[in-house]
Design a protein around this motif. Structure first.
Motif, short mmCIF file in Angstrom:
data_model
loop_
_atom_site.label_atom_id
_atom_site.label_comp_id
_atom_site.label_asym_id
_atom_site.label_seq_id
_atom_site.Cartn_x
_atom_site.Cartn_y
_atom_site.Cartn_z
N VAL A 128 -32.11 25.88 -12.17
CA VAL A 128 -33.48 26.27 -12.51
C VAL A 128 -33.87 27.49 -11.68
O VAL A 128 -33.25 27.77 -10.65
CB VAL A 128 -34.50 25.12 -12.22
CG1 VAL A 128 -34.26 23.92 -13.11
CG2 VAL A 128 -34.48 24.70 -10.75
N GLU A 129 -34.89 28.18 -12.16
CA GLU A 129 -35.41 29.28 -11.37
C GLU A 129 -36.20 28.71 -10.19
O GLU A 129 -36.79 27.64 -10.29
CB GLU A 129 -36.35 30.14 -12.22
CG GLU A 129 -35.62 30.87 -13.34
CD GLU A 129 -36.55 31.21 -14.49
OE1 GLU A 129 -36.53 32.35 -14.94
OE2 GLU A 129 -37.28 30.32 -14.94
N ALA A 130 -36.22 29.46 -9.10
CA ALA A 130 -37.04 29.08 -7.96
C ALA A 130 -38.04 30.20 -7.72
O ALA A 130 -37.64 31.26 -7.28
CB ALA A 130 -36.17 28.89 -6.72
N PRO A 131 -39.31 29.96 -8.13
CA PRO A 131 -39.95 28.74 -8.59
C PRO A 131 -39.71 28.47 -10.08
O PRO A 131 -39.24 29.34 -10.80
CB PRO A 131 -41.43 29.03 -8.35
CG PRO A 131 -41.54 30.52 -8.60
CD PRO A 131 -40.27 31.10 -8.06
N SER A 132 -40.07 27.25 -10.51
CA SER A 132 -39.92 26.82 -11.90
C SER A 132 -41.19 26.15 -12.40
O SER A 132 -41.96 25.59 -11.61
CB SER A 132 -38.82 25.77 -11.99
OG SER A 132 -37.72 26.25 -12.69
N TYR A 133 -41.33 26.15 -13.73
CA TYR A 133 -42.46 25.46 -14.37
C TYR A 133 -42.48 23.99 -13.93
O TYR A 133 -41.49 23.27 -14.12
CB TYR A 133 -42.33 25.59 -15.89
CG TYR A 133 -43.19 24.67 -16.70
CD1 TYR A 133 -44.57 24.57 -16.47
CD2 TYR A 133 -42.65 23.89 -17.71
CE1 TYR A 133 -45.37 23.71 -17.22
CE2 TYR A 133 -43.44 23.05 -18.48
CZ TYR A 133 -44.79 22.96 -18.22
OH TYR A 133 -45.57 22.11 -18.96
N VAL A 134 -43.60 23.56 -13.39
CA VAL A 134 -43.68 22.22 -12.80
C VAL A 134 -43.43 21.13 -13.85
O VAL A 134 -42.81 20.10 -13.56
CB VAL A 134 -45.04 22.03 -12.07
CG1 VAL A 134 -46.22 22.21 -12.99
CG2 VAL A 134 -45.13 20.69 -11.38
N GLY A 135 -43.85 21.37 -15.08
CA GLY A 135 -43.66 20.38 -16.15
C GLY A 135 -42.19 20.21 -16.52
O GLY A 135 -41.76 19.13 -16.92
N ALA A 136 -41.41 21.28 -16.39
CA ALA A 136 -39.97 21.16 -16.67
C ALA A 136 -39.32 20.35 -15.56
O ALA A 136 -38.48 19.48 -15.82
CB ALA A 136 -39.34 22.54 -16.77
N LEU A 137 -39.73 20.62 -14.32
CA LEU A 137 -39.16 19.85 -13.21
C LEU A 137 -39.50 18.37 -13.38
O LEU A 137 -38.64 17.50 -13.17
CB LEU A 137 -39.68 20.37 -11.87
CG LEU A 137 -39.29 21.81 -11.50
CD1 LEU A 137 -39.95 22.22 -10.18
CD2 LEU A 137 -37.78 21.98 -11.43
N SER A 138 -40.74 18.06 -13.79
CA SER A 138 -41.10 16.64 -13.99
C SER A 138 -40.27 16.04 -15.11
O SER A 138 -39.78 14.91 -15.00
CB SER A 138 -42.56 16.45 -14.39
OG SER A 138 -43.40 17.15 -13.56
N ALA A 139 -40.13 16.78 -16.22
CA ALA A 139 -39.40 16.24 -17.37
C ALA A 139 -37.95 15.97 -16.99
O ALA A 139 -37.40 14.90 -17.28
CB ALA A 139 -39.47 17.21 -18.55
N PHE A 140 -37.32 16.91 -16.31
CA PHE A 140 -35.91 16.74 -15.95
C PHE A 140 -35.74 15.66 -14.87
O PHE A 140 -34.76 14.91 -14.88
CB PHE A 140 -35.30 18.06 -15.45
CG PHE A 140 -35.32 19.19 -16.46
CD1 PHE A 140 -35.30 18.93 -17.83
CD2 PHE A 140 -35.37 20.53 -16.05
CE1 PHE A 140 -35.32 19.96 -18.77
CE2 PHE A 140 -35.39 21.56 -16.97
CZ PHE A 140 -35.38 21.28 -18.33
N SER A 141 -36.70 15.61 -13.95
CA SER A 141 -36.54 14.69 -12.81
C SER A 141 -36.46 13.24 -13.24
O SER A 141 -35.88 12.40 -12.52
CB SER A 141 -37.67 14.90 -11.79
OG SER A 141 -37.52 16.17 -11.18
#
Ligand SMILES: Cc1ncc(COP(=O)(O)O)c(C=O)c1O
Length: 411
Positions: A128-141
């Motif tokens: 992922v990019e740093a920083p990344s869209y917070v919603g993508a991080l939640s979905a993947f996590s």
């Protein structure tokens, strides 16, 4: 944020439930929604700029003329007429899209979840990019990956860094990127980097997930080709009507190869059977009159451009020397770094001073970003944006106990 105490089911939950903490953004939205707070926090489209009477007419026409379809279940792929319109939208980005290789989702957010479900086993690496869209991080996590974070600069993701990681043995299942007017960084991936990125990923057999909610909200400069148009075989493309029409309609989509689409449809049907036919027909009707939707889009772009200008001039005026921020050529966000700031510690006083933002730490899976904030200029009017940034500027100029030393946090 602590878990609610005394939960009798606490030992029954799956591991993935433990992996999910309450997002900073949810807690923040409650505060930011207070009418007395100037919210530079949420990326909420300014839907008031839409022609309300036109929207009403389209909804009434759909229910009046196609009620039997609009009020019924529909196919898991999504309504065919809408998929044809979405292919037309993607063509504007230079993408040759077969409507049959498209599945309509409940916003791009559902697409992120379905893709996580499709690709990620616990412990898999995803880039992922740093920083990344917070919603993508939640979905993947939810699917418990390990993150390989690739730094960004003013030209977007640093491809050399990805290449080095791959050369060093990294084997991510996929790379997730937001090339246009990045959320939260506000930057755009340069043409040269787009070309190199698709080459590097193709050579390493790393599929790219290209998320493009903001591409049509360009304020200046020439559009750049979508990654999908540069390498159709290796790029899964996500689109949404949330920012160019409205998020309340919850229409997003995925364009991918037939085997990926077939699998996504199975997951989609298992999750919700199908998207809302009523909403899909309204979206199709909205897109069927180019003059109307383009006119409304132009109006939105004008609004967001003036708000971007207001935000940038206020940062210049009110933020302390040594601060840095990006210069978004479109989209909703400006990403600000103030060396020595602790953006999480500062938030309660910001809210006391009736201004809200999202702390930079929300956009990294590992707690980085403490000296960054994301400011969304899309929703408040210009004078409120300027006043909000003035208040923040005063706060960040004050020293905060326990704050990180300047330069101690990697970008
Ligand atoms: C980068 C990015 N991807 C996806 C989404 C989700 O959009 P949607 O409303 O289509 O679910 C957003 C929303 O802010 C976003 O910024």
């Amino acid at each position: 944020v602590a878990e609610p105490p005394g939960d009798p089911l606490a030992d029954r939950y799956a591991d993935r439930a433990r992996a999910m903490t309450v997002s900073e953004v949810r807690a923040l939205f409650a505060v930011a929604a207070r009418p007395d707070v100037i919210s530079l926090a949420g990326g909420m489209p300014f839907v008031q700029a839409l022609p309300g009477d036109e929207v009403l007419r389209v909804v009434a026409d759909v229910v009046g003329s196609q009620a039997a379809v609009a009020l019924q279940y529909g196919p898991g792929t999504g309504h065919a007429g809408l998929r044809a319109r979405l292919a037309g939208l993607m063509a504007e980005d230079g993408i040759e899209a077969d409507p049959d290789h498209t599945v309509v989702t409940v916003g791009a957010q559902q697409a992120l979840d379905l893709l996580g479900k499709l690709f990620i086993e616990p412990g898999d690496q995803v880039a992922v990019e740093a920083p990344s869209y917070v919603g993508a991080l939640s979905a993947f996590s939810v699917y418990q990956p390990r993150y390989l974070q690739i730094t960004m600069d003013d030209d977007g993701l640093i491809v050399d860094e990805l290449e080095d990681a791959l050369a060093g043995g990294a084997r991510p299942k996929f790379l997730y990127v937001c090339p246009n007017f990045h959320n939260p960084a506000g930057v755009t991936l340069s043409l040269e980097r787009r070309r190199r990125l698709v080459e590097v990923c193709r050579a390493a057999e790393v599929p790219i997930i290209e998320d493009n909610p903001y591409g049509m909200l360009r304020f200046e400069g020439e559009p750049l080709p979508a990654l999908r148009s540069l390498d159709p075989a290796n790029v899964i493309y996500l689109g949404t009507l949330s920012k160019i029409f409205c998020p309340g309609i919850r229409v997003g989509w995925v364009l991918a190869s037939p085997p990926v689409i077939e699998r996504l449809i199975r997951f989609k049907e298992a999750a919700d059977l199908c998207s809302s036919n009523l909403n899909m027909l309204v979206a199709e009707a909205w897109l069927s009159e180019p003059e109307r939707w383009r006119g409304s889009l132009t109006g939105l772009i004008d609004v967001y451009r003036s708000r971007r200008d207001a935000a940038l001039s206020a940062l210049q005026r009110y933020f302390p020397e040594g601060s840095r921020w990006t210069h978004p050529a479109g989209g909703f966000y400006v990403w600000v770094q103030v060396p020595g700031m602790d953006s999480r510690a500062l938030l309660p006083s910001a809210v006391e001073h009736k201004v809200a933002y999202v702390p930079g730490t929300a956009f990294y899976p590992d707690g980085r970003g403490v000296d960054r904030v994301r400011l969304a200029y899309c929703y408040p009017p210009e004078d409120a944006i300027q006043e909000g940034i003035r208040r923040l500027g005063e706060l960040v100029a004050r020293p905060v106990a326990g704050a990180a030393a300047p330069g101690s946090v990697a970008r």
